[in-house]
Write an enzyme that holds these catalytic residues in place. Structure first.
Site, short mmCIF file in Angstrom:
data_model
loop_
_atom_site.label_atom_id
_atom_site.label_comp_id
_atom_site.label_asym_id
_atom_site.label_seq_id
_atom_site.Cartn_x
_atom_site.Cartn_y
_atom_site.Cartn_z
N ASN A 6 -37.12 32.84 -16.62
CA ASN A 6 -37.43 32.09 -15.41
C ASN A 6 -36.82 32.83 -14.23
OD1 ASN A 6 -37.74 30.28 -13.34
ND2 ASN A 6 -36.21 28.82 -14.11
N LYS A 8 -37.16 32.29 -11.08
CA LYS A 8 -36.88 31.47 -9.88
C LYS A 8 -37.45 32.19 -8.64
CE LYS A 8 -33.10 29.58 -12.43
NZ LYS A 8 -31.90 28.79 -12.46
N HIS A 92 -38.53 21.71 -13.86
CA HIS A 92 -37.23 22.39 -13.86
C HIS A 92 -36.24 21.56 -13.03
CE1 HIS A 92 -34.09 25.28 -13.03
NE2 HIS A 92 -34.47 25.87 -14.15
N GLU A 94 -34.18 22.32 -10.86
CA GLU A 94 -34.16 22.66 -9.44
C GLU A 94 -35.32 21.98 -8.70
OE1 GLU A 94 -33.87 26.87 -10.01
OE2 GLU A 94 -31.84 26.58 -10.78
N GLU A 158 -32.10 21.94 -20.78
CA GLU A 158 -31.26 22.69 -19.85
C GLU A 158 -30.24 21.75 -19.23
OE1 GLU A 158 -33.41 26.51 -18.50
OE2 GLU A 158 -33.95 24.91 -17.12
N GLY A 164 -26.88 28.44 -14.20
CA GLY A 164 -26.37 29.33 -13.16
C GLY A 164 -24.87 29.23 -12.96
N SER A 194 -27.31 29.46 -18.60
CA SER A 194 -26.37 30.57 -18.76
C SER A 194 -26.50 31.30 -20.11
CB SER A 194 -24.93 30.10 -18.53
OG SER A 194 -24.77 29.64 -17.20
N GLY A 216 -30.79 33.72 -14.81
CA GLY A 216 -30.12 34.91 -14.25
C GLY A 216 -30.23 36.15 -15.12
P1 PGA Z 1 -29.54 30.43 -15.89
O1 PGA Z 1 -30.84 29.54 -15.53
O2 PGA Z 1 -29.85 31.17 -17.17
O3 PGA Z 1 -29.34 31.31 -14.72
O4 PGA Z 1 -28.40 29.46 -16.08
C1 PGA Z 1 -31.60 28.90 -16.52
C2 PGA Z 1 -32.73 28.15 -15.88
O5 PGA Z 1 -32.52 27.57 -14.80
O6 PGA Z 1 -33.87 28.12 -16.41
#
Ligand code: PGA
Length: 234
Positions: A6, A8, A92, A94, A158, A164, A194, A216
């Site tokens: 992903n 983003k 998601h 976010e 998640e 993140g 993460s 990330g």
């Molecule tokens: P992250 O994000 O691996 O940076 O924690 C995961 C996601 O939001 O899908």
């Protein structure tokens, strides 16, 4: 096993092209797993074009429930299909946190995408406060209850406190949540939050962890490929 990146709001078309060319070089090493990348809307076309003829799929990060209409800023499932996109991430955290996405909206987006022939990665997960208050199961039950099991549907667990932040859920926490979700809905469940090359193996080794949604660590082609390789060996 599915490993999905992903991205983003990172990587315009030029960076996307560079990444996809590199990723293709690793493809032969990804045995018996599914791999997908999710660039921003403006980078989908170039990703589809470069990854055509490979088994690496391209997914969008969101999709609207109507095929067309007066919905400024939205993109529909038929539009994504026309582009050659295979699926979409929906709900998601976010989107839920910053753009007012509701369970009802997630349900509508998921339904429309599946009906249009897209695969869907529907995201669920609790906040830190909800976990501390012992509400994790209730939150997951509420978020999952709007979805219906289907061949092309995958859920991503998640935990918001792990996204993140570098705070990965322990394999035990992930396993427990995944088993709970699968008890509610019979679909594969990815873990997200993460995920990095050095923690992927223990997470993917859990019996109910069917893959990963990587944020990330999916932005760097070498670290994303390393996670895919770990999945190949799991
Ligand atoms: P992250 O994000 O691996 O940076 O924690 C995961 C996601 O939001 O899908």
């Amino acid at each position: 096993m599915l490993i999905a990146g992903n991205w983003k709001m990172f990587k315009g078309p030029a960076e996307t092209a560079e990444f996809c060319v590199e990723l293709k070089r690793h493809e032969a090493d990804f045995e018996e797993i599914d791999v997908a990348v999710s660039p921003p809307f403006t980078s989908l076309a170039v990703a589809v074009q470069i990854l055509a003829g490979t088994d690496i799929a391209v997914a969008a990060q969101n999709v609207h429930w109507e095929p067309e209409g007066a919905f400024t800023g939205e993109v529909s499932a038929p539009m994504l299909r026309e582009l050659g996109v295979y699926g979409a991430i929906v709900g998601h955290s976010e989107r839920r946190q910053f753009f007012g996405e509701t369970d009802e909206g997630v349900a509508k987006r998921t339904r429309a995408a599946l009906d249009a022939g897209l695969s869907v990665i529907a995201c669920v997960g609790e906040t830190e406060a909800e976990r501390e208050a012992g509400e994790t199961d209730d939150v997951l039950r509420r978020q999952v209850s709007v979805l219906e099991a289907e061949d092309n549907l995958v859920v991503a667990y998640e935990p918001i406190w792990a996204i993140g932040t570098g705070k990965t859920a322990t394999p035990e926490i992930a396993q427990e949540a995944h088993a709970f979700i699968k008890g509610l809905l019979d679909v594969p469940v990815l873990y997200g939050g993460s995920v990095k090359p050095d923690n992927a193996a223990e997470l993917l080794a859990q019996p109910d962890v069917d893959g990963a949604l990587v944020g990330g660590a999916s932005l760097d082609v070498e670290s994303f490929a390393a996670i895919c390789l770990t999945a190949t060996r799991s």
